[in-house]
Design a protein around this motif. Structure first.
Motif, PDB file in Angstrom:
ATOM      1  N   ALA A  72      39.120  13.485 -10.578  1.00  0.00           N
ATOM      2  CA  ALA A  72      37.843  13.081 -11.164  1.00  0.00           C
ATOM      3  C   ALA A  72      36.828  14.194 -10.964  1.00  0.00           C
ATOM      4  CB  ALA A  72      37.348  11.784 -10.534  1.00  0.00           C
ATOM      5  N   VAL A  73      36.229  14.657 -12.054  1.00  0.00           N
ATOM      6  CA  VAL A  73      35.311  15.795 -11.987  1.00  0.00           C
ATOM      7  C   VAL A  73      34.045  15.515 -12.783  1.00  0.00           C
ATOM      8  CG1 VAL A  73      37.153  17.493 -11.657  1.00  0.00           C
ATOM      9  CG2 VAL A  73      36.397  16.913 -13.982  1.00  0.00           C
ATOM     10  N   SER A  74      33.036  16.325 -12.527  1.00  0.00           N
ATOM     11  CA  SER A  74      31.806  16.336 -13.327  1.00  0.00           C
ATOM     12  C   SER A  74      31.573  17.758 -13.803  1.00  0.00           C
ATOM     13  CB  SER A  74      30.608  15.855 -12.515  1.00  0.00           C
ATOM     14  OG  SER A  74      30.686  14.455 -12.267  1.00  0.00           O
ATOM     15  N   LEU A  75      31.360  17.914 -15.091  1.00  0.00           N
ATOM     16  CA  LEU A  75      31.140  19.224 -15.697  1.00  0.00           C
ATOM     17  C   LEU A  75      29.660  19.365 -16.041  1.00  0.00           C
ATOM     18  CD1 LEU A  75      32.417  21.844 -16.790  1.00  0.00           C
ATOM     19  CD2 LEU A  75      32.854  20.628 -18.942  1.00  0.00           C
ATOM     20  N   TRP A  76      29.052  20.446 -15.569  1.00  0.00           N
ATOM     21  CA  TRP A  76      27.610  20.666 -15.723  1.00  0.00           C
ATOM     22  C   TRP A  76      27.343  21.561 -16.921  1.00  0.00           C
ATOM     23  CZ3 TRP A  76      23.274  18.611 -13.987  1.00  0.00           C
ATOM     24  CH2 TRP A  76      22.071  19.347 -13.994  1.00  0.00           C
ATOM     25  N   PHE A  77      26.571  21.034 -17.885  1.00  0.00           N
ATOM     26  CA  PHE A  77      26.121  21.796 -19.053  1.00  0.00           C
ATOM     27  C   PHE A  77      24.634  22.094 -18.894  1.00  0.00           C
ATOM     28  CE2 PHE A  77      29.855  19.742 -20.794  1.00  0.00           C
ATOM     29  CZ  PHE A  77      30.351  20.633 -21.744  1.00  0.00           C
ATOM     30  N   SER A  78      24.225  23.275 -19.320  1.00  0.00           N
ATOM     31  CA  SER A  78      22.814  23.630 -19.295  1.00  0.00           C
ATOM     32  C   SER A  78      22.479  24.430 -20.549  1.00  0.00           C
ATOM     33  CB  SER A  78      22.491  24.463 -18.042  1.00  0.00           C
ATOM     34  OG  SER A  78      21.109  24.748 -17.961  1.00  0.00           O
ATOM     35  N   PHE A  79      21.362  24.078 -21.191  1.00  0.00           N
ATOM     36  CA  PHE A  79      20.961  24.721 -22.441  1.00  0.00           C
ATOM     37  C   PHE A  79      19.511  25.195 -22.333  1.00  0.00           C
ATOM     38  CE2 PHE A  79      24.188  21.559 -23.435  1.00  0.00           C
ATOM     39  CZ  PHE A  79      25.069  22.275 -24.225  1.00  0.00           C
ATOM     40  N   PHE A  80      19.258  26.400 -22.844  1.00  0.00           N
ATOM     41  CA  PHE A  80      17.889  26.890 -22.919  1.00  0.00           C
ATOM     42  C   PHE A  80      17.105  26.073 -23.944  1.00  0.00           C
ATOM     43  CE2 PHE A  80      20.274  30.816 -21.761  1.00  0.00           C
ATOM     44  CZ  PHE A  80      19.684  31.045 -20.518  1.00  0.00           C
ATOM     45  N   GLN A  81      15.800  25.932 -23.703  1.00  0.00           N
ATOM     46  CA  GLN A  81      14.917  25.285 -24.675  1.00  0.00           C
ATOM     47  C   GLN A  81      13.733  26.205 -24.964  1.00  0.00           C
ATOM     48  OE1 GLN A  81      15.120  20.825 -25.048  1.00  0.00           O
ATOM     49  NE2 GLN A  81      14.606  21.007 -22.882  1.00  0.00           N
ATOM     50  N   THR A  82      13.089  25.945 -26.082  1.00  0.00           N
ATOM     51  CA  THR A  82      11.962  26.787 -26.515  1.00  0.00           C
ATOM     52  C   THR A  82      10.633  26.196 -26.065  1.00  0.00           C
ATOM     53  OG1 THR A  82      11.893  25.637 -28.640  1.00  0.00           O
ATOM     54  CG2 THR A  82      13.243  27.628 -28.510  1.00  0.00           C
ATOM     55  N   ASN A  83       9.573  26.922 -26.379  1.00  0.00           N
ATOM     56  CA  ASN A  83       8.199  26.483 -26.120  1.00  0.00           C
ATOM     57  C   ASN A  83       7.937  26.223 -24.647  1.00  0.00           C
ATOM     58  OD1 ASN A  83       7.689  26.534 -28.915  1.00  0.00           O
ATOM     59  ND2 ASN A  83       8.458  24.450 -29.163  1.00  0.00           N
ATOM     60  N   GLY A  84       8.592  26.991 -23.781  1.00  0.00           N
ATOM     61  CA  GLY A  84       8.319  26.877 -22.360  1.00  0.00           C
ATOM     62  C   GLY A  84       8.923  25.669 -21.681  1.00  0.00           C
ATOM     63  N   LYS A  85       9.730  24.905 -22.378  1.00  0.00           N
ATOM     64  CA  LYS A  85      10.341  23.722 -21.771  1.00  0.00           C
ATOM     65  C   LYS A  85      11.446  24.145 -20.802  1.00  0.00           C
ATOM     66  CE  LYS A  85       9.629  20.763 -25.839  1.00  0.00           C
ATOM     67  NZ  LYS A  85      10.304  19.934 -26.886  1.00  0.00           N
ATOM     68  N   SER A  86      11.639  23.332 -19.763  1.00  0.00           N
ATOM     69  CA  SER A  86      12.707  23.610 -18.811  1.00  0.00           C
ATOM     70  C   SER A  86      14.060  23.392 -19.476  1.00  0.00           C
ATOM     71  CB  SER A  86      12.574  22.711 -17.579  1.00  0.00           C
ATOM     72  OG  SER A  86      12.601  21.341 -17.943  1.00  0.00           O
ATOM     73  N   ASP A  87      15.107  23.984 -18.909  1.00  0.00           N
ATOM     74  CA  ASP A  87      16.447  23.864 -19.481  1.00  0.00           C
ATOM     75  C   ASP A  87      16.858  22.399 -19.614  1.00  0.00           C
ATOM     76  OD1 ASP A  87      16.478  26.570 -19.455  1.00  0.00           O
ATOM     77  OD2 ASP A  87      18.141  26.789 -18.044  1.00  0.00           O
ATOM     78  N   LEU A  88      17.613  22.115 -20.663  1.00  0.00           N
ATOM     79  CA  LEU A  88      18.215  20.796 -20.851  1.00  0.00           C
ATOM     80  C   LEU A  88      19.562  20.801 -20.131  1.00  0.00           C
ATOM     81  CD1 LEU A  88      18.528  18.017 -22.321  1.00  0.00           C
ATOM     82  CD2 LEU A  88      19.555  19.302 -24.214  1.00  0.00           C
ATOM     83  N   SER A  89      19.728  19.979 -19.113  1.00  0.00           N
ATOM     84  CA  SER A  89      20.935  20.017 -18.290  1.00  0.00           C
ATOM     85  C   SER A  89      21.438  18.612 -18.010  1.00  0.00           C
ATOM     86  CB  SER A  89      20.652  20.730 -16.961  1.00  0.00           C
ATOM     87  OG  SER A  89      20.155  22.040 -17.169  1.00  0.00           O
TER      88      SER A  89
END
Length: 272
Positions: free
Chosen positions: A82-99
């Motif tokens: 059993a695992v958890s996979l971490w995704f992280s995406f850049f966002q624009t307009n100074g928003k923090s990463d979507l993770s």
């Protein structure tokens, strides 16, 4: 989530859930994936998370690459699948990463190609992927499909269309046999574009060209390679010509296809 409604996301999931996207450099850029932040951990086991490379993903599973000696292989061998996979995406307009984490289980573990120090883990998601991931993957699959399905469907570049495309301006540059010329965009499609410029029509036919596009949110500059297939005088304007070009389909950037797909999704349902 982005601009898609829950109904549209559900349609993506129903239609494309098994479609696997390989995370090439172009795909990573198009998705705004923060690849340096990708990681995996074993649920209920000590240690980790461990950095990983997401090799590919669908809406129901993923393949990731990890070093053999990072510790996760030992945990999997002991039965911690059993695992958890971490995704992280850049966002624009100074928003923090979507993770976010996506829960799954390791269904296979094998050496990665000819590199014995790397392992390829095949993971099945044990719960539905987050809507943000479904949307990002769905748009990629849909963009590739639309290149054929809506290849010649043209978008007239009025103010509303430019807003939905996030196209910054109609005025741009076309490089005709490497010589830059100013032009004004009229309409575009997956397969070609029309624009107005100064010049002599007969001298432009069959010339190779590169048409520049400036998109916003996020800022992306792309060049579309192709050939001029038609050039004619603009009515009542002897100094201007209307030019039509067709793209080299094998070189159309994914970022351009995605912009057009997002436009069509805002115009109508994903599928009629």
């Amino acid at each position: 989530m982005g601009f898609l409604t829950s109904q549209q996301v559900n349609k993506y999931y129903d239609c494309f859930q098994k479609a696997e996207i390989t995370f090439t450099k172009e795909v990573i850029q198009a998705m705004s994936l923060n690849a340096q932040q990708s990681s995996i951990r074993c649920v209920g086991a000590e240690g980790g998370p461990w950095p990983c490379v997401i090799n590919s993903s669908s809406m129901i599973g993923a393949k990731v690459i990890v070093p053999q000696h990072c510790g996760i292989y030992e945990k999997i061998s002991e039965g911690s699948t059993a695992v958890s996979l971490w995704f992280s995406f850049f966002q624009t307009n100074g928003k923090s990463d979507l993770s976010f984490f996506v829960s799954g289980k390791v269904v296979s573990c094998s050496p990665y190609t000819v590199t014995p120090d790397l392992l390829l883990l095949s993971i099945e998601y044990t719960q539905r992927a987050p809507d943000d991931l479904i949307e990002k993957l769905g748009i990629l699959v849909d963009a590739k499909a639309n290149t054929t399905k809506r290849g010649d469907e043209r978008i007239e570049l009025n103010a509303e269309a430019m807003r939905k495309l996030a196209l910054s301006k109609k005025e741009t540059i076309v490089y005709i046999e490497n010589i830059p010329r100013r032009c004004i965009l009229r309409d575009i499609s997956y397969s070609g574009a029309k624009f107005i410029m100064a010049g002599i029509a007969p001298f432009l036919l069959n010339k190779d060209c590169v048409l520049k596009f400036d998109f916003e949110d996020p800022t992306v500059v792309v060049g579309l390679r192709g050939k001029i297939i038609r050039a004619e005088l603009v009515e009542k304007r002897k100094d201007l010509i209307a030019v039509a070009m067709t793209y080299n389909t094998s070189t159309v950037p994914l970022a351009y296809k995605i912009r057009l797909t997002q436009y069509f999704n805002q115009q109508r349902k994903i599928y009629p």
